[in-house]
Every structure is written in C-alpha cells, then in structure tokens.
Design a protein around this motif. Structure first.
Motif, PDB file in Angstrom:
ATOM      1  N   LEU A 183       0.375   9.399  10.207  1.00 37.06           N
ATOM      2  CA  LEU A 183       0.883  10.423   9.300  1.00 37.06           C
ATOM      3  C   LEU A 183       0.317  11.739   9.788  1.00 37.06           C
ATOM      4  O   LEU A 183      -0.886  11.829  10.075  1.00 37.06           O
ATOM      5  CB  LEU A 183       0.413  10.138   7.872  1.00 37.06           C
ATOM      6  CG  LEU A 183       0.620   8.711   7.380  1.00 37.06           C
ATOM      7  CD1 LEU A 183       0.090   8.563   5.966  1.00 37.06           C
ATOM      8  CD2 LEU A 183       2.081   8.323   7.447  1.00 37.06           C
ATOM      9  N   ALA A 184       1.165  12.744   9.904  1.00 41.03           N
ATOM     10  CA  ALA A 184       0.728  13.992  10.536  1.00 41.03           C
ATOM     11  C   ALA A 184       1.013  15.179   9.627  1.00 41.03           C
ATOM     12  O   ALA A 184       1.990  15.196   8.875  1.00 41.03           O
ATOM     13  CB  ALA A 184       1.447  14.160  11.880  1.00 41.03           C
ATOM     14  N   SER A 185       0.147  16.199   9.729  1.00 38.87           N
ATOM     15  CA  SER A 185       0.224  17.361   8.841  1.00 38.87           C
ATOM     16  C   SER A 185       1.209  18.418   9.336  1.00 38.87           C
ATOM     17  O   SER A 185       1.477  19.384   8.627  1.00 38.87           O
ATOM     18  CB  SER A 185      -1.167  17.996   8.697  1.00 38.87           C
ATOM     19  OG  SER A 185      -1.601  18.505   9.944  1.00 38.87           O
ATOM     20  N   GLU A 186       1.713  18.253  10.580  1.00 37.80           N
ATOM     21  CA  GLU A 186       2.656  19.224  11.145  1.00 37.80           C
ATOM     22  C   GLU A 186       3.744  18.483  11.909  1.00 37.80           C
ATOM     23  O   GLU A 186       3.541  17.347  12.327  1.00 37.80           O
ATOM     24  CB  GLU A 186       1.948  20.174  12.135  1.00 37.80           C
ATOM     25  CG  GLU A 186       0.774  20.930  11.576  1.00 37.80           C
ATOM     26  CD  GLU A 186       1.143  21.925  10.492  1.00 37.80           C
ATOM     27  OE1 GLU A 186       2.316  22.345  10.425  1.00 37.80           O
ATOM     28  OE2 GLU A 186       0.257  22.268   9.682  1.00 37.80           O
ATOM     29  N   ILE A 193      -3.813  10.785   0.809  1.00 38.79           N
ATOM     30  CA  ILE A 193      -3.726  11.468   2.105  1.00 38.79           C
ATOM     31  C   ILE A 193      -4.183  12.914   1.874  1.00 38.79           C
ATOM     32  O   ILE A 193      -3.605  13.610   1.042  1.00 38.79           O
ATOM     33  CB  ILE A 193      -2.280  11.456   2.656  1.00 38.79           C
ATOM     34  CG1 ILE A 193      -1.778  10.018   2.805  1.00 38.79           C
ATOM     35  CG2 ILE A 193      -2.195  12.197   3.990  1.00 38.79           C
ATOM     36  CD1 ILE A 193      -2.596   9.160   3.704  1.00 38.79           C
ATOM     37  N   PRO A 194      -5.195  13.366   2.606  1.00 38.83           N
ATOM     38  CA  PRO A 194      -5.811  14.660   2.275  1.00 38.83           C
ATOM     39  C   PRO A 194      -5.077  15.881   2.832  1.00 38.83           C
ATOM     40  O   PRO A 194      -5.680  16.929   3.034  1.00 38.83           O
ATOM     41  CB  PRO A 194      -7.210  14.531   2.894  1.00 38.83           C
ATOM     42  CG  PRO A 194      -7.039  13.564   4.009  1.00 38.83           C
ATOM     43  CD  PRO A 194      -5.918  12.638   3.637  1.00 38.83           C
ATOM     44  N   PHE A 195      -3.771  15.743   3.091  1.00 36.38           N
ATOM     45  CA  PHE A 195      -2.977  16.886   3.542  1.00 36.38           C
ATOM     46  C   PHE A 195      -1.517  16.588   3.212  1.00 36.38           C
ATOM     47  O   PHE A 195      -1.178  15.460   2.802  1.00 36.38           O
ATOM     48  CB  PHE A 195      -3.158  17.126   5.049  1.00 36.38           C
ATOM     49  CG  PHE A 195      -2.926  15.908   5.915  1.00 36.38           C
ATOM     50  CD1 PHE A 195      -1.639  15.489   6.240  1.00 36.38           C
ATOM     51  CD2 PHE A 195      -3.994  15.179   6.418  1.00 36.38           C
ATOM     52  CE1 PHE A 195      -1.430  14.378   7.033  1.00 36.38           C
ATOM     53  CE2 PHE A 195      -3.797  14.061   7.215  1.00 36.38           C
ATOM     54  CZ  PHE A 195      -2.510  13.666   7.526  1.00 36.38           C
ATOM     55  N   THR A 198       0.858  -1.185   0.000  1.00 37.27           N
ATOM     56  CA  THR A 198       0.000   0.000   0.000  1.00 37.27           C
ATOM     57  C   THR A 198       0.890   1.230   0.000  1.00 37.27           C
ATOM     58  O   THR A 198       1.826   1.309   0.812  1.00 37.27           O
ATOM     59  CB  THR A 198      -0.940  -0.003   1.226  1.00 37.27           C
ATOM     60  OG1 THR A 198      -1.876  -1.064   1.069  1.00 37.27           O
ATOM     61  CG2 THR A 198      -1.697   1.308   1.357  1.00 37.27           C
ATOM     62  N   ALA A 199       0.660   2.146  -0.914  1.00 36.94           N
ATOM     63  CA  ALA A 199       1.449   3.381  -1.022  1.00 36.94           C
ATOM     64  C   ALA A 199       0.567   4.569  -0.682  1.00 36.94           C
ATOM     65  O   ALA A 199      -0.600   4.629  -1.090  1.00 36.94           O
ATOM     66  CB  ALA A 199       2.011   3.520  -2.439  1.00 36.94           C
ATOM     67  N   LEU A 200       1.134   5.504   0.070  1.00 38.86           N
ATOM     68  CA  LEU A 200       0.391   6.698   0.480  1.00 38.86           C
ATOM     69  C   LEU A 200       1.125   7.926  -0.035  1.00 38.86           C
ATOM     70  O   LEU A 200       2.344   8.027   0.131  1.00 38.86           O
ATOM     71  CB  LEU A 200       0.299   6.755   2.008  1.00 38.86           C
ATOM     72  CG  LEU A 200      -0.272   5.494   2.658  1.00 38.86           C
ATOM     73  CD1 LEU A 200      -0.187   5.590   4.170  1.00 38.86           C
ATOM     74  CD2 LEU A 200      -1.701   5.269   2.206  1.00 38.86           C
ATOM     75  N   GLU A 201       0.405   8.821  -0.661  1.00 42.38           N
ATOM     76  CA  GLU A 201       1.024  10.011  -1.232  1.00 42.38           C
ATOM     77  C   GLU A 201       0.318  11.271  -0.754  1.00 42.38           C
ATOM     78  O   GLU A 201      -0.914  11.289  -0.627  1.00 42.38           O
ATOM     79  CB  GLU A 201       0.961   9.965  -2.768  1.00 42.38           C
ATOM     80  CG  GLU A 201       1.820   8.863  -3.341  1.00 42.38           C
ATOM     81  CD  GLU A 201       1.913   8.924  -4.856  1.00 42.38           C
ATOM     82  OE1 GLU A 201       1.311   9.832  -5.463  1.00 42.38           O
ATOM     83  OE2 GLU A 201       2.589   8.060  -5.425  1.00 42.38           O
ATOM     84  N   ASN A 202       1.125  12.300  -0.544  1.00 47.04           N
ATOM     85  CA  ASN A 202       0.594  13.611  -0.178  1.00 47.04           C
ATOM     86  C   ASN A 202      -0.529  14.021  -1.112  1.00 47.04           C
ATOM     87  O   ASN A 202      -0.382  13.959  -2.329  1.00 47.04           O
ATOM     88  CB  ASN A 202       1.684  14.678  -0.347  1.00 47.04           C
ATOM     89  CG  ASN A 202       2.575  14.767   0.865  1.00 47.04           C
ATOM     90  OD1 ASN A 202       2.193  14.340   1.942  1.00 47.04           O
ATOM     91  ND2 ASN A 202       3.754  15.333   0.688  1.00 47.04           N
ATOM     92  N   PHE A 261      -3.571  10.925  10.090  1.00 44.58           N
ATOM     93  CA  PHE A 261      -4.122   9.804   9.332  1.00 44.58           C
ATOM     94  C   PHE A 261      -3.558   8.549   9.991  1.00 44.58           C
ATOM     95  O   PHE A 261      -2.342   8.371  10.046  1.00 44.58           O
ATOM     96  CB  PHE A 261      -3.681   9.928   7.869  1.00 44.58           C
ATOM     97  CG  PHE A 261      -4.456   9.077   6.934  1.00 44.58           C
ATOM     98  CD1 PHE A 261      -5.642   9.526   6.370  1.00 44.58           C
ATOM     99  CD2 PHE A 261      -3.989   7.817   6.590  1.00 44.58           C
ATOM    100  CE1 PHE A 261      -6.349   8.728   5.492  1.00 44.58           C
ATOM    101  CE2 PHE A 261      -4.697   7.025   5.715  1.00 44.58           C
ATOM    102  CZ  PHE A 261      -5.875   7.477   5.157  1.00 44.58           C
ATOM    103  N   ILE A 262      -4.434   7.724  10.535  1.00 39.53           N
ATOM    104  CA  ILE A 262      -4.016   6.619  11.404  1.00 39.53           C
ATOM    105  C   ILE A 262      -4.294   5.287  10.708  1.00 39.53           C
ATOM    106  O   ILE A 262      -5.401   5.052  10.211  1.00 39.53           O
ATOM    107  CB  ILE A 262      -4.795   6.680  12.742  1.00 39.53           C
ATOM    108  CG1 ILE A 262      -4.556   8.034  13.425  1.00 39.53           C
ATOM    109  CG2 ILE A 262      -4.403   5.532  13.659  1.00 39.53           C
ATOM    110  CD1 ILE A 262      -5.370   8.232  14.712  1.00 39.53           C
ATOM    111  N   VAL A 263      -3.279   4.425  10.697  1.00 38.73           N
ATOM    112  CA  VAL A 263      -3.407   3.115  10.045  1.00 38.73           C
ATOM    113  C   VAL A 263      -2.889   2.030  10.988  1.00 38.73           C
ATOM    114  O   VAL A 263      -1.806   2.177  11.569  1.00 38.73           O
ATOM    115  CB  VAL A 263      -2.590   3.063   8.728  1.00 38.73           C
ATOM    116  CG1 VAL A 263      -2.780   1.720   8.021  1.00 38.73           C
ATOM    117  CG2 VAL A 263      -2.960   4.203   7.789  1.00 38.73           C
TER     118      VAL A 263
END
Ligand code: TYD
Length: 129
Positions: A103-106, A21-23, A13-17, A51-53
């Motif tokens: 995953l965190a936005s800050e 991922i909505p941020f 599974t790949a996650l991209e900005n 974003f928690i997985v």
C-alpha cells in the motif's frame, strides 16, 4: 498487528486509510510469481511511504537507514511493515507462491526513487564506502 476477523469460514483483514494504515492510500500493487532466488526492491524513496504485507507465503525485508540494517521476516497476512521515506529496502528470500502486497502513499513517480546505494548514503549525509 492488523485486525483479524475470524470465523469458521476463515479469516479477514481490513485495512483503512489513516486508521490501521498511517497514511492515505493512493496506490496498491502486489508482487507475485517471484522466481526462487530473485530479489526485488533495492531502492529508497524520497517522499513515499509504504505498508508491506505478506498476504501469502513469506519473504524478508531488509531495511537500512544508511547506518543500521535490519531484516524483518514477513510471513503472516495480519502483520504489516510501515516503511517511511529515506529507508533503503530490499525484498529477499521469497517463498514459492509468495504475494507481497504494498500500500503506497503516492502514485508511481519514478523521480521519487533513489536507486543507487552510494547516492542514497550521500543524500543521508554519510560518506561513500
Ligand atoms: P520497481 O519499483 O523497480 O520494482 P521492485 O522494486 O519491486 O523491484 O518497479 C518495476 C517496474 O514496474 C518498473 O518498470 C516500474 C513499474 N511499476 C509501475 O509501473 N507502477 C508501480 O506502481 C510500480 C511499483 C512499478
């Protein structure tokens, strides 16, 4: 539901900005070796989005907007929970070996935390109690 690339050698599974991922991701951390019966979280954030997985094992996320509480059970590496600012969260019931990827936005900013529940309710405009 996150994308899952499946072949006979397993899954990826790949996650991209700013696509799945909505941020914009500025920080990644993970919780692991959580002893049985221990809870994490127990706070809200002023600005931070997360974003928690459950990349391994399972746990529950209690989310609370000051009025409504809901428990989301995470137990699949291709499912993510987007937690927006102003939501109280607790991470509960970790299975043995569970890994919680966040995953965190800050970056980490202690001043962004609201760690006291009654204060959280007050900020949301609700009376204590
Ligand atoms: P905290 O966010 O309170 O943990 P949890 O909500 O999972 O129970 O963080 C625990 C400790 O780790 C705290 O001393 C701050 C530190 N920490 C960092 O240094 N960087 C980070 O990105 C995070 C999330 C925590």
């Amino acid at each position: 539901m996150l994308p899952k690339v499946h072949n006979r050698a397993g899954n990826l599974t790949a996650l991209e900005n700013q696509s799945n991922i909505p941020f914009e991701i500025k920080r990644v951390y993970y919780l692991y070796d959580v002893p049985g019966g221990e809870d994490r979280g127990g706070h809200a954030h002023r600005e931070l989005q997360q974003f928690i997985v459950a990349v391994s094992g399972a746990f529950d996320v209690l989310i609370d907007d000051g009025i409504n509480k809901k428990i989301v059970h995470l137990d699949r590496p291709y499912i993510g929970l987007h937690v927006v600012p102003g939501i109280w969260r607790e991470l509960l019931n970790f299975s043995s070996g569970a890994i919680c990827l966040v995953l965190a936005s800050e970056k980490y900013i202690e001043e962004d935390y609201i760690r006291e529940y009654q204060y959280f309710k007050k900020l949301k405009g609700y009376h204590a109690g």
